[in-house]
Write an enzyme that holds these catalytic residues in place. Structure first.
Site, PDB file in Angstrom:
ATOM      1  N   GLU A  13      48.121  22.276 -22.382  1.00 41.03           N
ATOM      2  CA  GLU A  13      46.753  22.604 -22.763  1.00 41.03           C
ATOM      3  C   GLU A  13      46.322  21.916 -24.053  1.00 41.03           C
ATOM      4  OE1 GLU A  13      46.081  26.864 -22.454  1.00 41.03           O
ATOM      5  OE2 GLU A  13      47.514  26.940 -20.814  1.00 41.03           O
TER       6      GLU A  13
ATOM      7  N   LYS B  26      40.635  36.819 -17.448  1.00 41.54           N
ATOM      8  CA  LYS B  26      40.681  35.582 -16.671  1.00 41.54           C
ATOM      9  C   LYS B  26      40.147  35.893 -15.276  1.00 41.54           C
ATOM     10  CE  LYS B  26      44.819  33.341 -18.627  1.00 41.54           C
ATOM     11  NZ  LYS B  26      46.234  33.002 -18.301  1.00 41.54           N
TER      12      LYS B  26
END
Length: 254
Positions: free
Chosen positions: A40, A171
């Site tokens: 990431e 999420k």
């Protein structure tokens, strides 16, 4: 994880970029390593251990001209389920009980101005999460659930009832639909929890998540490094929203 304490997205991103650049220089000097990145976009030198990692982060904050705990804070994603086995946490060559793991986390929170601790205990270690929360709350650090809660209303209700956490990592892809994610948000807010809207590990350059975070009044957004385009797309969208609307972004804890 860096948590800029600036009052706007624009200032916060400038802080993060400055710290990232300082960290690159530290890594080149200390580890003789180029700016190799993790999935990431985070920097990933061969740290000797947990304390070294956090100390290097603190040094990078200072090198960028900021004060840790005043201008920039830290957060950690412990992901404890990955090293939990047979009732113990196998961490850095040690075999820790849940009580010892909680104490270890609390010591790090105190030392490094950590304001959010994600998945500090394993996702199925339910009996010990209430003590974790009661330990971190007086230290002004969030007990944040990701793997632990899975944006799942059933797990969130139980965590609220048992006082296991005080923050939700939201999420949408974990639960599958916006309708279910909205229910997770409603439950978290009903318990006065903080909410961190998060991207997934595998991402595209679609920037819809920034609009969701603003529209749902998230307290924080977690999308990854400013050095990867699929992450930067979300930050750029936040900048657009801020410029177009004057949307107030309040410094931590908000």
């Amino acid at each position: 994880l860096l948590v800029p304490l600036a009052p706007t997205i624009a200032e916060g991103l400038a802080q993060v970029d400055a710290v990232y650049r300082a960290a690159e220089k530290l890594i080149a000097r200390k580890y003789n390593q180029r700016s190799l990145k993790a999935d990431e976009g985070g920097l990933a030198p061969p740290f000797e251990g947990i304390a070294t990692m956090l100390a290097d982060a603190a040094e990078s904050v200072a090198a960028a001209g900021y004060t840790l705990g005043q201008d920039v804070a830290l957060a950690v994603d412990v992901a404890s389920s990955h090293f939990y086995e047979a009732g113990h946490y196998h961490l850095a060559g040690q075999r820790l009980t849940a009580q010892e793991m909680t104490a270890r986390i609390a010591d790090l929170v105190r030392q490094y101005h950590i304001v959010s601790v994600e998945d500090a205990l394993a996702e199925d270690d339910w009996p010990h999460w209430p003590a974790l929360r009661s330990t971190l709350a007086p230290l002004n650090a969030l007990t944040l659930g990701d793997d632990f809660l899975c944006t799942n209303p059933v797990r969130i209700r139980r965590a609220i009832d048992e006082k296991c956490a005080d923050a939700l990592l939201l999420k949408v892809n974990q639960i599958g639909t916006l309708t279910e994610a909205a229910e997770a948000l409603r439950l978290a807010r009903s318990a006065n929890w903080r909410v961190t809207v998060s991207a997934r590990s595998g991402e595209t350059e679609d920037d819809w998540l920034a609009d969701l975070a603003v529209g749902w009044s998230a307290d924080q957004i977690k999308v990854g490094s400013v050095r990867q385009s699929e992450r930067l797309a979300k930050y750029n969208r936040l900048l657009e929203i801020e410029a177009a609307t004057g949307w107030p972004v309040v410094a931590w804890p908000g």
